[in-house]
Design an enzyme around this catalytic site. Structure first.
Site, short mmCIF file in Angstrom:
data_model
loop_
_atom_site.label_atom_id
_atom_site.label_comp_id
_atom_site.label_asym_id
_atom_site.label_seq_id
_atom_site.Cartn_x
_atom_site.Cartn_y
_atom_site.Cartn_z
N LYS A 129 -91.36 -14.80 -88.55
CA LYS A 129 -89.93 -14.00 -89.11
C LYS A 129 -89.96 -12.64 -89.59
CE LYS A 129 -86.36 -15.14 -92.41
NZ LYS A 129 -86.05 -16.42 -93.42
N SER A 204 -81.66 -18.25 -92.68
CA SER A 204 -81.89 -16.73 -92.24
C SER A 204 -82.88 -16.62 -91.40
CB SER A 204 -82.32 -15.81 -93.56
OG SER A 204 -83.47 -16.35 -94.20
N SER A 228 -83.30 -21.63 -95.81
CA SER A 228 -83.39 -20.55 -94.47
C SER A 228 -84.19 -21.03 -93.40
CB SER A 228 -84.04 -19.22 -94.95
OG SER A 228 -83.06 -18.79 -96.01
#
Length: 527
Positions: A129, A204, A228
């Protein structure tokens, strides 16, 4: 008196969200008529092997690291035009690193056992990420700036995985400062769900989830501050784990807060396609030798206690029939296979989850949005108006978070103390209920993936996610296949702090029993 005020606030919130839902949802549902795209078919069977098995076969020299890395590079190139999940790649460097691994294996005198102990991910490609620093790679966390920012060194967890032999392929898309349950920003754009490109992969860690479920990654580093890692895992049909707080270093993650509570609420985690890889990834990533030993132990489910809880928040919507059926399937399997009853949990303090999580997540983390000029001031209201009109340099979700944070700072300290006490009460109730051998089967979210921008009408439904963050406990999202509309469904399994190995053991059982990850629709027949 305070309880009466609390009930009034709940009713007002629910009414406001209901009105917003009535106004906005019909417009958002028009996305149903937009043409869907499909990802290309899988061409290489190496893409369908777990990370655990890839590592084993590389050590045994049955396959080469280079052919695995090249297979994933090709797959990323094929699917990214459809899902838009890659921020920046390092494909050439990854291939070169794979070649070096193969040369090492050709000349080493170390045994397979020694290699497995010292470099358990040797030659295995992973993705990261973009909110984690990967040296030389984009490190913007979705924030648009005049000059692109590159990481000058690796985040701690990235360094640990690379030392274990993993090869980083790319950094994946994330919403601005990770402050959204969808994955969209003004730098890379919007990431799409491979099961339905008109829907969100969640956030996210949506870039990671979209790549893993598309077979363009086998395992990834995610972060989880309010679900997330688990919501994208839910929407994209994979497994996502939020570890016990403090188990993995958060150093090198953006955003970051100097508040001592930050490491409690936000933690690095992992997302994988195959549940057996959860133990492998966690054993490498965690900082505790005691926990590493737990991940190596075989967990016997017949020695565990199982509880479940469905609708528990006064302000959230009821969970969908699909999610309810998925939870029931596991309960039935546990009861028929192991011969004991899965009991409904009694957690009275759970009804305070909305204010409990909102207050603690919004008030305590004061400096995670330093990149936003209006943070911490009443100017955020004007910036919110600009964002609604598309005139702000920041995303609407980011400014909305700042507005909510500004509003919650006005809440009396007495009420903050009460919610803090309720949090402690809920944690104690869970500790007494589950002990060190119990798990709670709990919704990850109320339904399968929603259309883009439906975050705002679902804001009260995310409390299922955030409770694990506020309590600092482990939670594993487990996929249970696809519903009649071809969208992934599942739920999370939670345990008391330090019992990550229990939730992961249940995830493995689910993967083996119910089939786990199911491929998204593809343009051609799968090889």
């Amino acid at each position: 008196m305070q309880d009466t005020i609390y009930q009034m606030i709940q009713k007002l919130l629910k009414f406001f969200v209901f009105m917003l839902h009535c106004i906005v949802t019909p417009i958002l549902k028009l996305q149903y008529f937009k043409k869907r795209k499909q990802i290309p078919a899988i061409k290489n069977r190496l893409l369908l092997i777990s990370a655990t098995e890839i590592a084993r076969q590389i050590r045994k020299k049955e396959i080469s690291s280079e052919e695995v890395v090249r297979a994933y590079v090709e797959r990323c190139t094929d699917v990214n035009p459809v899902i838009n999940a890659i921020v920046e790649s390092r494909f050439s460097a990854a291939i070169q690193e794979a070649q070096e691994v193969d040369k090492l294996l050709a000349s080493t005198t170390k045994t397979e056992k020694e290699l497995a102990c010292e470099t358990p991910l040797l030659g295995v490609p992973i993705t990261v990420k973009e909110s984690f620093a990967v040296e030389g790679m984009s490190y913007m966390a979705g924030v648009k700036k005049k000059f692109p920012q590159k990481a000058t060194k690796n985040a701690v967890v990235v360094s640990i995985l690379r030392k274990a032999g993993a090869i980083v392929l790319l950094v994946s898309n994330t919403p601005e400062l990770c402050l959204n349950w969808e994955t969209s920003n003004k730098v890379t754009g919007t990431t799409r769900n491979p099961y339905d490109t008109n829907k969100t992969p969640g956030g996210s860690s949506g870039g990671e989830a979209a790549l893993i479920s598309s077979a363009a990654s086998i395992a990834g580093i995610a972060s989880d501050v309010a679900g997330s890692a688990r919501l994208p895992a839910m929407f994209c049909g994979i497994f996502g784990h939020r570890p016990t707080s403090g188990l993995i270093s958060i150093e090198g993650h953006k955003p970051y807060s100097s508040d001592e509570s930050f490491a409690l609420y936000c933690t690095p985690g992992t997302m994988v396609r195959y549940a057996e890889d959860l133990s492998l990834m966690m054993k490498i990533m965690c900082q505790s030798e005691e926990m590493r030993k737990k991940f190596e132990q075989k967990v016997c489910l017949k020695d565990m206690k199982f509880f479940y809880l469905e609708n528990c928040y006064p302000v959230s919507d009821s969970i969908s029939k699909d999610v309810k059926q998925a939870m029931k399937k596991l309960r039935t399997h546990i009861e028929t296979t192991y011969g004991f009853k899965v009991e409904k949990a009694q957690l009275p303090a759970m009804k305070f989850a909305l204010d409990m999580t909102a207050l603690l997540l919004l008030i305590n983390l004061d400096d995670i949005n330093d990149d936003i000029k209006c943070a911490g001031s009443s100017r955020c209201l004007f910036e919110e108006l600009k964002a609604i009109c598309g005139m702000s340099q920041n995303m609407l979700s980011t400014i909305t978070y700042i507005v909510m944070k500004w509003v919650y700072h006005k809440v009396p300290e007495s009420y903050q103390r009460k919610m803090s006490a309720k949090k402690d009460e809920l944690k104690k109730q869970l500790e007494e209920l589950l002990g060190d051998n119990g798990v709670l089967i709990f919704p990850t979210f109320i339904s399968s993936a929603y259309y883009f921008n439906e975050t705002y009408t679902n804001v009260l439904n995310f409390m299922h996610l955030t409770v694990a963050n506020v309590l600092g406990i482990p939670a594993t999202h487990c996929t249970m296949g696809l519903n009649k509309r071809g969208l992934p469904v599942g739920f999370q399994v939670m345990a008391n702090a330090g019992n990550d190995h229990l939730t992961i053991a249940v995830a493995k059982e689910i993967d083996e029993t119910f089939g786990g990850w199911q491929p998204p629709p593809m343009t051609e027949l799968q090889v």
